[in-house]
Write a protein that holds these residues in place. Structure first.
Motif, mmCIF file in Angstrom:
data_model
loop_
_atom_site.group_PDB
_atom_site.id
_atom_site.type_symbol
_atom_site.label_atom_id
_atom_site.label_comp_id
_atom_site.label_asym_id
_atom_site.label_seq_id
_atom_site.Cartn_x
_atom_site.Cartn_y
_atom_site.Cartn_z
ATOM 1 N N GLU A 35 4.425 5.801 -9.541
ATOM 2 C CA GLU A 35 5.199 5.480 -10.620
ATOM 3 C C GLU A 35 5.046 4.213 -11.383
ATOM 4 N N GLU A 36 4.928 4.144 -12.734
ATOM 5 C CA GLU A 36 4.654 3.016 -13.848
ATOM 6 C C GLU A 36 6.290 2.682 -13.925
ATOM 7 N N LEU A 37 6.564 1.300 -13.441
ATOM 8 C CA LEU A 37 7.747 0.895 -13.808
ATOM 9 C C LEU A 37 8.176 -0.065 -15.016
ATOM 10 N N PRO A 38 9.432 -0.188 -15.573
ATOM 11 C CA PRO A 38 9.534 -0.727 -16.680
ATOM 12 C C PRO A 38 9.148 -1.982 -16.771
ATOM 13 N N ASP A 39 8.867 -2.655 -15.670
ATOM 14 C CA ASP A 39 8.508 -4.355 -15.728
ATOM 15 C C ASP A 39 7.147 -4.539 -15.595
ATOM 16 N N GLY A 40 6.195 -3.186 -15.789
ATOM 17 C CA GLY A 40 4.756 -3.332 -15.773
ATOM 18 C C GLY A 40 4.118 -3.390 -14.446
ATOM 19 N N THR A 41 5.042 -3.106 -13.407
ATOM 20 C CA THR A 41 4.532 -2.771 -12.052
ATOM 21 C C THR A 41 4.300 -1.437 -11.832
ATOM 22 N N VAL A 42 3.569 -1.273 -10.697
ATOM 23 C CA VAL A 42 3.223 0.099 -10.355
ATOM 24 C C VAL A 42 3.797 0.309 -9.007
ATOM 25 N N ARG A 43 4.046 1.486 -8.624
ATOM 26 C CA ARG A 43 4.524 2.000 -7.021
ATOM 27 C C ARG A 43 3.874 3.214 -6.825
ATOM 28 N N PRO A 44 2.522 3.061 -6.236
ATOM 29 C CA PRO A 44 1.784 4.305 -5.502
ATOM 30 C C PRO A 44 2.739 5.001 -4.555
ATOM 31 N N VAL A 45 2.832 6.402 -4.511
ATOM 32 C CA VAL A 45 3.567 7.207 -3.962
ATOM 33 C C VAL A 45 2.939 7.417 -2.623
ATOM 34 N N LEU A 46 3.185 6.628 -1.451
ATOM 35 C CA LEU A 46 2.648 6.635 -0.374
ATOM 36 C C LEU A 46 3.765 6.340 0.675
ATOM 37 N N THR A 47 3.763 7.112 1.883
ATOM 38 C CA THR A 47 4.819 7.088 3.027
ATOM 39 C C THR A 47 4.458 5.711 3.581
ATOM 40 N N THR A 48 5.523 5.422 4.352
ATOM 41 C CA THR A 48 5.375 4.241 5.596
ATOM 42 C C THR A 48 4.450 4.642 6.670
#
Length: 312
Positions: A220-233
């Motif tokens: 996911e590309e977030l509005p603040d320029g950061t990224v969140r890879p879609v990975l489970t715990t």
């Protein structure tokens, strides 16, 4: 080439390089041209353009036994524990140019660029920019481009798994390089991972998401320029556990390579001592007997390294 990773890699492989690097590649080809599939130039001298240091090359062989066919023992070691490493020197414009030349077959190289490879050193190096100084033909050049694109994808996937749950692409690459340095026999100064990433910061940022996509990891590309890879715990925990095992194995693998180098090229025992001291800060004094009999001395050297804390 519609893939941004391959386009970027293709442009980097064609980048102009210092004449000293070309002179060294020519020397390698004069000695072993028929065995060589491709020659890659990489590392700090490529980044800086400074030829006063030790130039770094990877020679990709068409097949394992073709490099020094008159030395079957060398071929055996290359098959068991690639790459072989040699120190080369050649003259250019009245001065001596020196290089560290790693030798590996194309098949071995490709295997070590995959995400499941325990040998983290090779894909971590070739996720960084490299220049192609020789390819046997167009097919070989295309193969190298695809192989290095895979190295970028492998590195991006591990960066996502070892980095923060959410962060900038730069943070993920820094986490990756910190982890890969930690899996080698080296003690780098603080900030080294940041320096490597910063040397081509925009390049790494641009390749992070395309690299993940090549490995099938959504982000996911977030509005603040950061990224969140879609990975489970669970995925993150499994990756961390795997990396801890690889980190322990990686240090011993690099020690084994250094010991192998101690008796596969002239002056190798002194190279082993210098390399260990440079990267771990631990001096390994060698006796005249150890220099004359590096194979017999290897177990004692390993024991000394272990006792001194160079390998944990």
């Amino acid at each position: 080439m519609n893939d941004v990773v391959e386009r970027t890699v293709a442009a980097e492989l064609r980048q102009p390089v210092m004449p000293e690097a070309k002179a060294m590649a020519d020397a390698i080809l004069r000695a072993h041209g028929s065995a060589v599939g491709a020659i890659l130039f990489y590392g700090s001298c490529l980044r800086s353009g400074d030829a006063s240091g030790l130039l770094d090359f990877y020679v990709l062989l068409r097949k394992t036994g073709s490099w020094r066919p008159d030395r079957p023992l060398r071929g055996m070691f290359l098959r068991l524990l690639p790459p072989d490493v040699e120190h080369w020197s050649t003259e250019h414009d009245g001065r001596t140019i020196r290089a560290k030349v790693a030798v590996i077959s194309c098949q071995q190289f490709a295997q070590r660029l995959q995400p499941a490879s325990r040998d983290t050193t090779i894909w971590a190096r070739f996720a960084q920019p490299a220049a192609l100084l020789h390819a046997r033909d167009d097919a070989a050049a295309d193969w190298v481009r695809a192989a290095l694109a895979q190295a970028v994808a492998t590195a991006a996937s591990w960066a996502a798994q070892l980095g923060p749950e959410r962060g900038t692409p730069e943070a993920y690459w820094q986490a990756l390089f910190t982890a890969t340095y930690g899996a080698e026999l080296r003690t780098e100064r603080p900030g080294r991972a940041r320096e490597v990433q910063a040397a081509a910061g925009s390049r790494y940022s641009a390749l992070f998401l395309p690299g993940l996509a090549r490995c099938g990891i959504a982000a996911e590309e977030l509005p603040d320029g950061t990224v969140r890879p879609v990975l489970t715990t669970e995925q993150r925990r499994a990756a961390a556990a795997t990396w801890r095992r690889w980190r322990r194995l990686g240090k011993w693998r690099n020690v084994a390579r250094l010991v192998k180098a101690a008796f596969t090229f002239e002056g190798g025992a002194d190279y082993l001592a210098w390399k260990v001291q440079r990267h771990s800060g631990i001096a390994v004094p060698l006796t005249p007997w150890q220099r004359r009999h590096p194979i017999l001395a290897a177990p004692l050297v390993l024991w000394q390294l272990r006792r001194a804390g160079a390998v944990r």
